[in-house]
Design a protein around this motif. Structure first.
Motif, mmCIF file in Angstrom:
data_model
loop_
_atom_site.group_PDB
_atom_site.id
_atom_site.type_symbol
_atom_site.label_atom_id
_atom_site.label_comp_id
_atom_site.label_asym_id
_atom_site.label_seq_id
_atom_site.Cartn_x
_atom_site.Cartn_y
_atom_site.Cartn_z
ATOM 1 N N GLU A 26 -7.734 4.596 1.847
ATOM 2 C CA GLU A 26 -7.059 5.861 2.144
ATOM 3 C C GLU A 26 -7.819 6.593 3.244
ATOM 4 N N GLY A 85 2.080 7.244 -7.490
ATOM 5 C CA GLY A 85 2.728 6.809 -8.729
ATOM 6 C C GLY A 85 3.842 7.736 -9.170
ATOM 7 N N LYS A 113 5.407 7.059 -4.155
ATOM 8 C CA LYS A 113 5.633 6.065 -5.214
ATOM 9 C C LYS A 113 4.403 5.150 -5.362
ATOM 10 N N GLU A 114 4.000 4.570 -4.225
ATOM 11 C CA GLU A 114 2.969 3.531 -4.323
ATOM 12 C C GLU A 114 1.564 4.079 -4.497
ATOM 13 N N ARG A 115 1.265 5.210 -3.855
ATOM 14 C CA ARG A 115 -0.123 5.709 -3.961
ATOM 15 C C ARG A 115 -0.271 6.806 -5.015
ATOM 16 N N ILE A 145 7.547 6.338 -0.012
ATOM 17 C CA ILE A 145 6.710 5.156 -0.297
ATOM 18 C C ILE A 145 5.297 5.591 -0.707
#
Ligand SMILES: CC(=O)SCCNC(=O)CCNC(=O)[C@H](O)C(C)(C)COP(=O)(O)OP(=O)(O)OC[C@H]1O[C@@H](n2cnc3c(N)ncnc32)[C@H](O)[C@@H]1OP(=O)(O)O
Length: 426
Positions: A304, A359, A355-357, A352
């Motif tokens: 990150e 959650g 959602k992905e980082r 994205i």
């Protein structure tokens, strides 16, 4: 054990005007700056000779002699010397973290009142001698007699002589804060134009806040300075567009001295108390300290961006409080770099990333940009690392007091891949 908690009031604050490095405070130490910030608060709130529950403060850049900087500042101030003091350090999150520590003690009923603060000076940076020279000089010092001392001195070689100058960068990546932010800006495709626009707005908003008297009860003149000397009321995006990039290369070279914070000297302090203490002292709270959160990201292994931790801390805090990102009247997002603020806002809008980082099922969404840093922020005021948290709390609390009700989100990114965030409410 006392399991109950009580509301924590933000009563007000004080800071020195902030000065660009090596200008008005070139000869002023951290201790003098912090003492001035505390004493301004003492004067404003009639705290002379009061024994407070605790003063928590810190500096990011500290000399060895300042091992207990906050205690020394308290002893140098007009507070009662029986006021305990604690030094903390969480890079640029120091000032806000200090407030969290004081607020938590008040909430638990351990203390009734306390001051949170922070100070930094890059003009009086703790330059040290090289490790090799230091170790050899310590041997000279430890030698029992003149012969021993001369022998130990003889072991010093020209190559041992060197200085260790604090770097404004990450030891694990060897990149500066600005170089890290430039990588993040590239990842999020933050344009030069948007950065310059945010920087110009910061200057214009801070100038307007000074002119309107908003800072009259937050800033006390110090060493001949009445306003932050980084402030350029005539800053426009067009003028800023002419500056040369200073961080990043090629496509990533969008950051300049105008859309980055300058190295700055200054100090701030905030007075926090229980509602009972405020009432006993006839003080009306400006706002209440509701909650806080910290996060850290793995910037070392590329997981990150260095300054993206607030993007993670905020949703955790929102969830705990049953709030959405849109439930705020004011957003005080520390402008380490214009690109960093814009990267964070873009991340919260991105399905994205969310959602992905983070959650999350849905993105946090956009904020109403007219509520962002409405009285300017670090790009205009400057950023004496540990003093920024206090500056921001004071502004947010007063904005809420003037509005009469509402909620403010405070978000501060910090070196080391950390982020400290908080909610104030009235
Ligand atoms: C978590 C965190 O907060 S991380 C952040 C931590 N802080 C940092 O990393 C500090 C980053 N900043 C820096 O390192 C430095 O301030 C730098 C590298 C950006 C700039 O340093 P310098 O080059 O010394 O800046 P300097 O003040 O000379 O400005 C360069 C030029 O821009 C101009 N300039 C700067 N700001 C403005 C402005 N708002 N409007 C118009 N011109 C401006 C200056 O006048 C100067 O022009 P000149 O060369 O014609 O004299």
């Amino acid at each position: 054990m006392n399991p109950t908690t009580q509301r924590v009031a933000v009563l007000g604050g004080n800071r020195t005007p902030f000065a660009r490095s090596n200008t008005a405070y070139a000869d002023v130490s951290n201790q003098e700056l912090l003492t001035a910030a505390i004493d301004g608060l003492v004067a404003r709130f009639g705290l002379q000779d009061e024994r407070l529950g605790e003063v928590v403060a810190g500096a990011v850049l500290k000399h060895a002699r300042d091992f207990n900087l906050t205690r020394e500042a308290v002893l140098g101030s007009r507070l009662a010397p029986e006021t305990p003091a604690t030094d903390i350090q969480e890079a640029c999150g120091t000032g806000l973290q200090a407030a969290i520590q004081v607020a938590n003690k008040i909430a638990l009923g351990q203390i009734d009142v306390g001051i949170a603060g922070g100070t930094d000076t890059t003009s009086d940076a703790p330059v040290a001698i090289s490790d090799r020279l230091r170790k050899k000089l310590m041997k000279v010092n430890a030698a029992r007699d003149t012969v021993g001392k001369v022998k130990a001195l003889g072991a010093i070689r020209p190559g041992d002589i060197g200085l260790e100058i604090p770097q404004n960068g990450e030891p694990r990546t060897r990149l500066s804060m600005g170089e890290h932010a430039a990588l993040t800006a590239l990842e999020w495709q933050i344009t030069r134009e948007d950065q310059d626009e945010l920087a110009a707005a910061s200057h214009q908003h801070l100038a307007a806040a000074y002119d309107a008297g908003f800072l009259d009860d937050q800033v006390t003149a110090f060493r001949g300075l009445e306003r932050d000397n980084n402030l350029r009321p005539d800053s426009t995006a067009e003028k800023l567009a002419k500056l040369k990039p200073v961080f990043g290369r090629g496509e990533a070279a969008t950051m300049t001295a105008g859309n980055s914070t300058p190295l700055t000297d200054g100090a701030s302090a905030v007075l926090l108390s229980s509602e009972e203490w405020a009432a006993e002292h006839g003080l009306e709270p400006l706002a209440y300290f509701v909650d806080s959160e910290t996060a850290a990201v793995d910037y070392v292994h590329g997981g990150e961006g260095l300054l993206m931790a607030p993007a993670y801390a905020v949703p955790r805090m929102l969830e705990r409080n049953g709030l959405t990102l849109q439930d705020f009247d004011f957003y005080e997002i520390h402008e380490a770099f214009a690109s960093q603020v814009l990267s964070t806002l873009k991340a919260w809008e991105d399905p994205i990333f969310c959602k992905e980082r983070l959650g999350l099922d849905a993105p946090l969404g956009s904020i109403d940009r007219s509520r962002l840093n409405v009285n300017g922020s670090s790009l205009a005021a400057g950023h004496p690392f540990a003093a920024t948290g206090g500056r921001i709390i004071n502004v947010a609390a007063k904005l809420l007091a003037e509005k009469g009700s509402g909620r403010a989100l405070i978000s501060i990114c910090a070196a080391g891949g950390q982020g400290v965030v908080a909610i104030l409410e009235r």
